[in-house]
Write a protein that holds these residues in place. Structure first.
Motif: not given
Length: 594
Positions: A414-431
């Protein structure tokens, strides 16, 4: 006389004696107990009939359909084609003579199936006017029924029972779509499990309501309005999911493509979501949406509608040029050409704040799936900036250490308002951003380092169990036959690759160093990677995975099961893989040169 001859005579004598004894016990006609064959059969048949009659008496009358389900003719002898009495307040067709049809033709009677009371009608032989005479439920009745169901129904079966008691055969296509919508809403609210939804999908009453909507859509009838058409498709997706009947969804999608300009914004979003969630490709409908967005923009579309539409376009991979143009104007609030860059950026940033944190990430991820052009848009820049702002608010070291919980499953990070699924999407956006040259090349502000670390940790902490299909084993055996050393279910940059060839024999050293420096990733893609009605349309997650693997130095070979299963000999399979590896290396080299 020899001993053998005497023995044969003795056996013959015994046989004759045995035959004589049997004949002596029979009557003149050879029947048992002095009865002939005919008399004996008649006696047995009579006994069997007596026993059958006794059984029927003990069992009682056979079950039949209630009288209210049967059609009866009026007793007017002067009208041989008199109207049938209506069951449950159902008005039937007028006489053939009044419809201008030939009375010599045999009249087709609609019959009810015992147990559900639903009519099985030959729609091809039924005119629109005759069909409309069956819709005797008024809008006032339906609204009262809707109010009652919303107040009392806690599960789909209760709602269905109320609709059945009101008369399912009396409903028009619009009312049938409304009933389906209520059933789906109740199922969603009650969090009905998959097993119960499977039974609901096979329920004859649901099939009747859906069949009414599909029949109207197939006729291009105005009796099913565009917004109710969307409601029927949305309900089918909620109830059936990917198991929804492809033929029914195709009929609804074809009709929707003709009336897409008349749909309300929420109806457009609901139908797009229904098609995408069912993995049902519909180029005609999405092309109609794209044209509408290019000409009319996204006026009156809410944040939820826009987020849903962008995801649906990304998931099914249909053309989205008009959507991108419409998004530019929607984020600015006017034509992007008539507003200064500073005002446009301020308006887009203000609108991005209206997204929920989850919708914010999903929309940004969807734009990265659509491609580099979408990532260079003002919409992606505004969404990226808002993600960075929310991530930057979690800046206390203790809070970061407390919320960035590393666990065995990425969903527990968990980071702020996001959990694993959305953190995965953020990582894919970064890539994806890095693959386009980084934040500087796209004019984006870099994300806060704690957010990037949390997203990367969530991505690497995924623990998906490997699923090895028979096709994957077959491809692996052919690679071994070719002499290619490979690793099954290899983890490459957080992705699980079906078959990884570190240094393929079929690629020369120069190409390997320049393009496929990380080796070849062979992906055996089954039906779940494609649209269910079009094996050539790969889904968004699959396309993004292949694109990001190529950006990380892998030559990606996609082996669709729909193509592999038609290869019969080992030689054909070897040639298929050799061509695939060579083509993947060439594509990777071309992208590297760009």
């Amino acid at each position: 006389m020899t001993l053998a001859s005497a023995s044969r005579l003795a056996v013959a004598a015994r046989a004759t004696s045995y035959g004589d004894k049997r004949s002596s016990k029979k009557g003149k006609s050879g029947g048992s107990e002095g009865l002939s064959d005919t008399e004996w059969m008649q006696k047995a048949r009579k006994l069997a009939n007596q026993r059958a009659a006794k059984f029927r008496t003990e069992r009682g009358a056979p079950p039949v359909a209630p009288n209210t389900w049967r059609r009866k003719r009026k007793t007017d002898a002067n009208d041989p084609y008199g109207q049938f009495e209506a069951a449950r307040g159902y008005d039937d067709l007028p006489p053939r003579s009044k419809r201008g049809e030939d009375e010599d033709e045999e009249e087709q009677e609609m019959t009810a199936t015992k147990g559900d009371g639903l009519w099985r009608v030959d729609m091809a032989a039924l005119s629109e006017e005759d069909w409309a005479t069956q819709w005797t439920m008024t809008l006032e009745e339906f609204k009262a029924l809707e109010k009652e169901v919303k107040a009392n129904a806690n599960d789909p079966q209760t709602a269905l029972q109320a609709f059945e008691e009101a008369g399912l055969r009396r409903v028009s296509p619009d009312i049938a779509a409304g009933m389906l919508k209520m059933i789906a809403d109740v199922a969603k609210k009650a969090r009905t499990d998959r097993e119960e939804l499977a039974g609901l999908r096979r329920d004859s009453r649901v099939a009747h309501l859906l069949g009414t909507c599909v029949a109207a859509a197939r006729r291009n009838s105005d009796a099913l309005t565009p917004n109710k058409l969307s409601a029927a498709a949305w309900s089918l997706a909620i109830i059936s999911g990917e198991r929804a009947n492809s033929a029914e969804m195709e009929v609804l999608a074809e009709r929707a493509a003709l009336v897409v300009s008349e749909m309300k914004p929420r109806a457009c979003a609901d139908l797009a979501w229904a098609l995408a969630s069912c993995r049902h490709a519909s180029p005609a409908f999405f092309n109609g949406l794209d044209v509408r967005f290019a000409t009319e923009g996204l006026k009156k579309f809410k944040v939820f509608d826009v987020s849903t539409l962008v995801w649906a376009f990304a998931h099914l991979g249909h053309g989205s040029d008009g959507l991108r143009d419409g998004l530019e104007d929607w984020f600015v609030g006017a034509s992007s050409e008539s507003v200064s860059d500073a005002d446009a950026a301020a308006a887009a940033s203000a609108l991005a704040k209206k997204f929920t944190p989850q919708a914010l990430v999903t929309t940004a991820w969807s734009l990265s799936v659509i491609g580099a052009e979408a990532m260079r848009s003002r919409a992606f820049k505004a969404l990226w900036g808002e993600i960075g702002r929310l991530g930057g608010e979690v800046n206390d070291a203790d809070a970061v250490a407390k919320e960035a919980l590393l666990a065995e499953s990425g969903d527990k990070i968990v980071f702020g308002p996001w959990r694993g699924k959305h953190l995965n999407q953020i990582n894919q956006c970064v890539v994806s951003v890095d693959a386009c040259g980084g934040c500087d090349a796209l004019g984006l502000a870099p994300l806060a380092e704690p957010l990037r670390v949390a997203a990367s940790n969530a991505w690497m902490a995924q623990r998906r169990p490997p699923v090895v299909s028979w096709y994957q084993r077959d491809v692996a055996s052919i690679l071994s036959y070719m002499g290619e050393k490979h690793e099954e279910e290899a983890v490459c940059a957080g992705y699980r690759v079906d078959l990884h060839i570190p240094k393929p024999i079929g690629i020369d050293d120069a190409t390997h160093k320049a393009a496929a420096r990380a080796g070849v990733a062979v992906e055996v893609d089954g039906p779940s990677h494609f649209a269910r009605n079009d094996a050539t349309t790969s889904l968004g997650q699959t396309r993004l995975k292949h694109r990001q693997l190529r950006s990380l130095g892998f030559a990606v070979v996609s082996v669709p099961v729909s193509e592999w299963e038609y290869l019969e000999t080992s030689e054909e399979k070897v040639e298929y893989l050799r061509r695939g590896i060579a083509h993947a290396a060439a594509v990777c080299a071309g992208e590297g040169a760009q």
